[in-house]
Write an enzyme that holds these catalytic residues in place. Structure first.
Site, PDB file in Angstrom:
ATOM      1  CG  ASP A   1     -21.380   8.925 -10.373  1.00  0.00           C
ATOM      2  OD1 ASP A   1     -22.292   7.999 -10.231  1.00  0.00           O
ATOM      3  OD2 ASP A   1     -20.997   9.269  -9.635  1.00  0.00           O
TER       4      ASP A   1
ATOM      5  CD  GLU B   1     -18.307   8.261   8.052  1.00  0.00           C
ATOM      6  OE1 GLU B   1     -17.626   9.328   7.713  1.00  0.00           O
ATOM      7  OE2 GLU B   1     -17.877   7.350   8.634  1.00  0.00           O
TER       8      GLU B   1
END
Length: 875
Positions: free
Chosen positions: A267, A616
């Site tokens: 990542d 979110e």
């Protein structure tokens, strides 16, 4: 050359070794392994290291172009200009439609190849968001509704996630025996699902049973069934080791038990967390980090820690053979995508750019939006609405918000139909009253103040915009104008920001004199894709230091009525595309009474509310009430919306709540304030049309929930395991979570969804009542549509192990979505695979078949009240 083999004529293409190929690796007719070894022997150590990061460096002497490995396609090609935007992943999960999911990702990969072909033809290289390697899908388990990135997943169930994930991989990678259309990537490996705010330091600890039965099945399916070519390791640690250098996950399971031969990619900047003390702090420095990640088979880094691999070599921490192990997997990716082969040899290269945003793809975006909508409640048959309805009130912060519908990790559609747009089009003869009412979570309303700008003292209305064809504001501007409507520029889709302005390496100065119409707080809200600095009267007020930096979105400033303020926004382009917006507004408390009075005479009130991807998402700078860093601290509807819903209910008129969200919400206290509940998720570019189609009855809703809707946060937290050292959201134990381990009745169950049709289940038949542990099982379920309307039903089959108190309450093990015509009975045959009877075994340290007594449940939901059951014995 023609050769006869087993009576079948096949053609073998032979190419002379001397045919225009300077090196053997350039010959597409040689075995890939031979090509890899040849190229590996030609590359220097520095060249190898340069190709082991997402921004792969070119090797001009070998005609190897630069390449950006980082690309996204979560629900459409993302961040690469115009593209078809399908519903957010959680919405596509709600379709429970595997064939259409596969078809959608075939379209996405068509657009991806077309974009790559065009980009490479124009520049002979590809940068970030222009390549063929897509870091999709996100198959983490949505174990807790507080996680902001749960919207990117396929929900809370390992089986549903596995099936949809494999379909996405197959759709992205294609079915050509020689070349992959694109690469897919299974992320984030593993035990990763928030919180966002501490993901760089969090250490996940779970039981082996939860690991193998919940967190790993989807990854295993994508590796073994989907042949996924990339796996992304996660930010967090697992059992004390960062995931990108984890013995258990990478060495023992991925490379060991599953024999995975594809690439592992980190990542982005996850390796930097290894040596930074404020994060994992498990490694002393960059060279040790790079060496450890490499030895644990993290092949490609998104970031720049692998720049230290030379130091790792010099220190004896690794050898060149260690580099070569990873380089073989990386080079295999180059060859299996055909990126080093003649264009004519890869048939995917013939996909035309005209597929991008094509009419066929737009129709599929609408179809998937329609299929994703879940009718959760419909008291008194409020829906569908009468086509001859006279007056509709449309209220709420999401009613006319097209950007909300795009979710996160999204592309840029050529057009968006909002919910308000869809209703206006669908009901052309009705009077439509629109009132936004409130923001999503802010207990105030916004009024734009842009009209109070002058380009300069005594100048014309608007702000002065000066664009430069360099990113240092040097020389004469390439374009100067006055923008009277508002600041909103972007170069997505290859468009220019303004005439004579380039598409790369630009900068802009946006300035004006603002005369405050009142004394009090004025909100300045800049937003850009790159670097900016905001000045007021020459004083720096805000800055964003990089394209990936998180930053607040609002800057309140005390101003005096009648006073003039010189405001300047300076933007510097760092990425390939440019996005610049600037808002200035006043915030006032919501006047609930005024909203109610305005809509009280409507025949029906459609309230479009819920959440927003601006609240979110991934590691966000959001600290509104109930939100933290992209996650939620509460699962209730934001307070201001609850209050507004209560006021709308007081009108006595039917209220239809169109819920837009990427996660489940605790709506128990709001249930009394609406008559119908329609979950539209983040529906993509055609989301508004889909909602209107369902409201009008032109589309019969058939989506099903891929997550549990708990009554409230207390219901979730009170059932969580007490053995974990973590509490609440940070507790990764599965006990008490999701339909699989929850013993109480939720507000709305996993698999729930209503229809305008009515379906009755008959008594199912099993192929056998007793089976061996290595056998599949067949179940035939009769379903009758007893209504006068055709409709789609999702038949669901669950398995429970009766003699294991630690096993899940039930596990989804088969499903099918299909059309059943009015009055028709269909006998649906489903296969329950032998894997359905496998559970974790300590001795084997893996899933093994378990004999004993089981119960098979079947119906249109996971709720016990809607299921029938059959016992079965496994020997």
């Amino acid at each position: 050359m023609k050769k006869l083999l087993f009576g079948i004529s096949i053609f073998i293409c032979t190419v002379s070794s001397a045919q225009n190929f300077k090196y053997p690796f350039q010959n597409p007719n040689l075995p890939v392994e031979n090509r890899i070894e040849n190229l590996l022997g030609l590359l220097t150590v520095d060249e190898k290291i340069g190709m082991m990061m997402d921004n792969s460096k070119a090797v001009p002497r070998l005609d190897i172009p630069g390449y950006g490995w980082w690309n996204e396609a979560l629900h459409g090609v993302a961040r690469a200009g115009t593209a078809t935007v399908f519903p957010q992943a959680i919405g596509m999960a709600a379709t429970w439609d595997v064939p259409e999911h596969l078809k959608t990702f075939e379209m996405i990969s068509d657009e991806a190849r077309a974009k790559y072909n065009k980009s490479f033809d124009e520049s002979q290289k590809t940068g970030r968001y222009e390549g063929l390697t897509f870091w999709t899908p996100n198959i983490n388990i949505f174990r807790d509704p507080r996680w902001g990135r749960g919207q990117e997943t396929y929900g809370e169930d390992p089986y549903l996630t596995s099936v949809l994930g494999v379909a996405a991989v197959k759709g992205l990678q294609g079915n050509d025996p020689k070349y992959f259309k694109t690469h897919a990537c299974a992320k984030h490996f593993a035990v990763h699902s928030g919180p966002e705010w501490n993901r760089h330091s969090y250490n996940a600890e779970v039981s082996k049973r939860d690991l193998y039965e919940t967190y790993l099945p989807a990854f295993k399916a994508l590796v073994l069934e989907g042949n996924v070519r990339e796996v992304m390791c996660a930010y967090n640690a697992f059992d004390g080791q960062p995931c990108c250098a984890n013995n258990t996950l990478l060495t023992e399971i991925l490379r060991g038990k599953w024999n995975y031969d594809g690439m592992v990619v980190s990542d982005c900047w996850a390796l930097a967390d290894f040596y930074q003390k404020q994060y994992h702090g498990t490694h002393p420095d960059e060279k040790t980090t790079a060496a450890d990640a490499l030895k644990h088979s993290t092949d490609l880094e998104c970031g720049d820690t692998y720049n230290n691999l030379n130091k790792s070599l010099a220190s004896g921490l690794i050898t060149e053979k260690d580099l070569d192990i990873s380089m073989r997997r990386i080079l295999k990716g180059w060859f299996e995508l055909g990126m080093l082969d003649p264009k004519s040899s890869v048939h995917w290269n013939s996909i035309p750019y005209s597929v991008v945003d094509s009419e066929e793809h737009k129709k599929q975006a609408l179809k998937m939006a329609q299929k994703s909508i879940v009718l959760m409640k419909n008291e008194k048959k409020v829906l569908p609405l009468n086509k001859n309805i006279k007056k509709i009130a449309v209220v709420g912060p999401n009613a006319d918000d097209g950007l909300m519908q795009l979710g996160n990790y999204n592309g840029t559609p050529s057009s968006i139909v909002t919910i308000l747009d869809g209703i206006k089009t669908k009901f052309p003869n009705a009077e439509i009253i629109y009132e936004k009412g409130t923001e999503v979570a802010d207990p105030s309303s916004r009024a734009s103040l842009y009209q109070n700008f002058l380009s300069q003292k005594k100048g014309e209305k608007g702000m002065k915009v000066a664009f430069f064809n360099n990113n240092e504001f040097k020389g004469e501007p390439a374009n100067i104008s006055v923008n009277k409507a508002g600041i909103n520029y972007n170069s997505f889709g290859g468009t220019q920001l303004a005439p004579n302005v380039g598409r790369e390496n630009t900068s802009a100065i946006i300035s004006g004199v603002f005369k405050s119409p009142y004394t009090g707080d004025v909100i300045l809200s800049p937003s850009t894709s790159d670097v900016y600095t905001l000045f007021v009267d020459g004083k720096e007020i805000a800055t964003r230091k990089g394209p990936d930096a998180r930053h607040p979105s609002e800057f309140p400033l005390k101003m005096e009525k009648g006073k003039e303020y010189q405001i300047e926004l300076r933007h510097t382009q760092k990425g390939k595309y440019v996005s610049i917006t600037f808002d200035i507004y006043r915030k006032d408390p919501v006047n609930f009474t005024a909203v109610r009075e305005k809509v009280k005479d409507a025949d029906v009130i459609v309230f479009a509310g819920g959440l927003s991807p601006s609240l979110e998402g991934e590691e966000m700078m959001v600290n509104a009430e109930g939100f933290k860093g992209g996650d939620k601290t509460s699962i209730e509807l934001p307070k201001v919306q609850r209050e507004l819903l209560a006021e709308l209910h007081k009108t006595g008129k039917p209220v239809v709540f169109v819920l837009c969200t990427g996660s489940s919400l605790g709506l128990e206290q709001d249930e009394k304030n609406y008559d119908a509940l329609l979950n539209a998720w983040y529906g993509g570019q055609a989301g508004g049309t889909a909602v209107a189609d369902v409201l009008a009855g032109d589309y019969n809703p058939s989506g099903r929930l891929p997550v549990t809707f708990y009554k409230n946060l207390e219901q979730l937290d009170s059932n969580l395991s007490k053995t974990s050292k973590h509490e609440g959201f940070e507790n990764y134990d599965m006990q008490g979570r999701t339909y699989r381990y929850m013993t109480e009745k939720p507000l709305y169950a996993f698999g729930h969804g209503l229809s305008y049709s009515k379906f009755i289940y008959g008594n199912a038949q099993l192929s056998k009542n007793t089976i061996n542990t290595n056998e599949n099982l067949s179940i035939t379920v009769p379903v009758t549509n007893t209504s006068g309307r055709d409709g789609e039903e999702v038949i669901q089959v669950y398995v429970k192990r009766n003699n294991d108190p630690a096993a899940p309450v039930k596990n989804l093990r088969a499903f099918e979505r299909l059309l059943i015509k009015a009055g028709e009975t269909k006998n649906i045959q489903l296969t329950i695979s032998e894997d359905s009877f496998k559970f974790y075994d300590e001795k084997a340290d893996d899933l093994v078949s378990k004999s004993g007594n089981y119960t098979i449940f079947y119906g249109g939901t996971s709720d016990d009240s809607g299921l029938k059951s059959i016992p079965i014995k496994v020997n």
